[in-house]
Design an enzyme around this catalytic site. Structure first.
Site, PDB file in Angstrom:
ATOM      1  N   ASN A  10       0.875  -1.179   0.000  1.00  0.00           N
ATOM      2  CA  ASN A  10       0.000   0.000   0.000  1.00  0.00           C
ATOM      3  C   ASN A  10       0.906   1.221   0.000  1.00  0.00           C
ATOM      4  O   ASN A  10       1.509   1.544   1.022  1.00  0.00           O
ATOM      5  CB  ASN A  10      -0.881  -0.053   1.264  1.00  0.00           C
ATOM      6  CG  ASN A  10      -1.661   1.228   1.483  1.00  0.00           C
ATOM      7  OD1 ASN A  10      -1.752   2.072   0.590  1.00  0.00           O
ATOM      8  ND2 ASN A  10      -2.228   1.374   2.670  1.00  0.00           N
ATOM      9  N   HIS A  93      -9.422   1.222   5.011  1.00  0.00           N
ATOM     10  CA  HIS A  93      -8.154   1.419   5.718  1.00  0.00           C
ATOM     11  C   HIS A  93      -8.388   2.374   6.889  1.00  0.00           C
ATOM     12  O   HIS A  93      -9.189   3.304   6.787  1.00  0.00           O
ATOM     13  CB  HIS A  93      -7.104   1.985   4.762  1.00  0.00           C
ATOM     14  CG  HIS A  93      -5.726   1.964   5.356  1.00  0.00           C
ATOM     15  ND1 HIS A  93      -5.312   2.897   6.272  1.00  0.00           N
ATOM     16  CD2 HIS A  93      -4.694   1.102   5.186  1.00  0.00           C
ATOM     17  CE1 HIS A  93      -4.066   2.604   6.642  1.00  0.00           C
ATOM     18  NE2 HIS A  93      -3.668   1.525   6.000  1.00  0.00           N
ATOM     19  N   GLU A  95      -6.747   4.764   7.915  1.00  0.00           N
ATOM     20  CA  GLU A  95      -6.510   6.172   7.573  1.00  0.00           C
ATOM     21  C   GLU A  95      -7.718   6.773   6.866  1.00  0.00           C
ATOM     22  O   GLU A  95      -7.884   7.994   6.850  1.00  0.00           O
ATOM     23  CB  GLU A  95      -5.223   6.283   6.738  1.00  0.00           C
ATOM     24  CG  GLU A  95      -3.992   6.048   7.613  1.00  0.00           C
ATOM     25  CD  GLU A  95      -2.754   5.546   6.889  1.00  0.00           C
ATOM     26  OE1 GLU A  95      -2.711   5.624   5.645  1.00  0.00           O
ATOM     27  OE2 GLU A  95      -1.850   5.046   7.579  1.00  0.00           O
ATOM     28  N   GLY A 169       2.829   2.143  10.825  1.00  0.00           N
ATOM     29  CA  GLY A 169       3.849   3.172  10.658  1.00  0.00           C
ATOM     30  C   GLY A 169       4.607   3.524  11.927  1.00  0.00           C
ATOM     31  O   GLY A 169       5.311   4.523  11.981  1.00  0.00           O
ATOM     32  N   SER A 208       3.534  -2.199  10.362  1.00  0.00           N
ATOM     33  CA  SER A 208       4.983  -2.289  10.611  1.00  0.00           C
ATOM     34  C   SER A 208       5.600  -3.632  10.219  1.00  0.00           C
ATOM     35  O   SER A 208       6.551  -4.088  10.859  1.00  0.00           O
ATOM     36  CB  SER A 208       5.302  -1.952  12.077  1.00  0.00           C
ATOM     37  OG  SER A 208       4.952  -0.606  12.348  1.00  0.00           O
TER      38      SER A 208
HETATM   39  P1  PGA Z   1       2.984   0.225   7.597  1.00  0.00           P
HETATM   40  O1  PGA Z   1       1.494   0.468   7.032  1.00  0.00           O
HETATM   41  O2  PGA Z   1       3.476  -1.067   6.996  1.00  0.00           O
HETATM   42  O3  PGA Z   1       3.776   1.419   7.122  1.00  0.00           O
HETATM   43  O4  PGA Z   1       2.879   0.139   9.077  1.00  0.00           O
HETATM   44  C1  PGA Z   1       0.609  -0.597   6.860  1.00  0.00           C
HETATM   45  C2  PGA Z   1      -0.700  -0.103   6.299  1.00  0.00           C
HETATM   46  O5  PGA Z   1      -1.161   0.978   6.712  1.00  0.00           O
HETATM   47  O6  PGA Z   1      -1.303  -0.766   5.435  1.00  0.00           O
END
Ligand code: PGA
Length: 248
Positions: A10, A93, A95, A169, A208
């Protein structure tokens, strides 16, 4: 029931045309691991170019509108994604849920629109940190599954991504036992609702994931792959995750 491992990048709001070479490198390296399904979800602006530069590879969107067309300034519909060369889309997601106020009903409608447009779906669920700390993570996530997963679909075209919000993240990851417990609970809820078809639905872990922790996380019970943000932006970081999935 054997489910093929699925590793999805992603890219979020990252990537200009200059990043297409990186995508080509990722897909080329993935060819060495034919047992793993690999997909990249770049920003809308790169979908057409990425699909053209990597024919036959799985390129997806990160969101879609629930309507097929209409007066929704700035939005992109599922048939438009398909028309641009996408074969999948991420919906729900965190976000989007947190930053854009998307609720379970909205996400269910988006998933239905995507399926109707012939796309595969990766539907995200996951709890915030406070919910994890209070011991309510499984109930919270199962309520999201209940509210946002549509009632009927082809299980081969539908995956769930469990992404604890506090792990996205941040470099923090749940214990393997906690991941296995959550994925097992999601599988159980899907089994209750869909019977045997639940065995074909892939459940990805996200948050992560990197080359160092992928083998352990992807080896946990009921974990069928990974949804990867930061570590999917370069072949150097993403290919080791694909290789880890191939080694399981
Ligand atoms: P990340 O994001 O691997 O940077 O933690 C995962 C995601 O939001 O799909």
């Amino acid at each position: 029931m054997t489910r093929r491992k699925y590793v999805v990048g992603n890219w979020k709001m990252n990537g200009l045309k200059s990043a297409l070479g990186e995508a080509r490198s990722i897909f080329a390296a993935a060819d060495a691991h034919p047992g793993v399904d690999v997909a990249l979800c770049p920003p809308f602006t790169l979908i057409g170019a990425m699909a053209a530069t990597a024919p036959g590879k799985a390129v997806g969107g990160q969101d879609c509108h629930s309507a097929a067309s209409g007066a929704f300034t700035g939005s992109v519909a599922a048939p438009m994604l398909a028309d641009a060369g996408a074969s999948l889309v991420i919906v729900g997601h965190s976000e989007r849920r947190e930053g854009f106020g998307e609720r379970d009903a909205d996400i269910r409608a988006k998933a239905q629109a995507a399926l109707a447009a012939g796309l595969s779906v990766i539907l995200c669920v996951g709890e915030p940190q406070g919910v994890r700390e209070s011991g309510g993570a499984i109930a919270y996530v199962l309520a999201q599954v209940e509210g946002s997963v549509p009632d009927s679909f082809d299980p081969q075209r539908f995956a769930i991504a469990y992404e604890p919000i506090w792990a996205i993240g941040t470099g923090l990851v749940p214990t393997v036992a906690d991941v296995a417990a959550m994925h097992g609970a999601i599988r159980g809820a899907l089994r209750e609702r869909f019977g045997d078809a639940a065995e074909s639905i892939r459940i990805l872990y996200g948050g992560s994931v990197n080359g160092d922790n992928a083998a352990e996380l992807l080896g946990a019970g009921d974990v069928d792959g990974a949804l990867v943000g930061g570590a999917s932006l370069t072949a150097a970081k993403f290919v080791p995750i694909i290789a880890a999935a191939a080694g399981l």
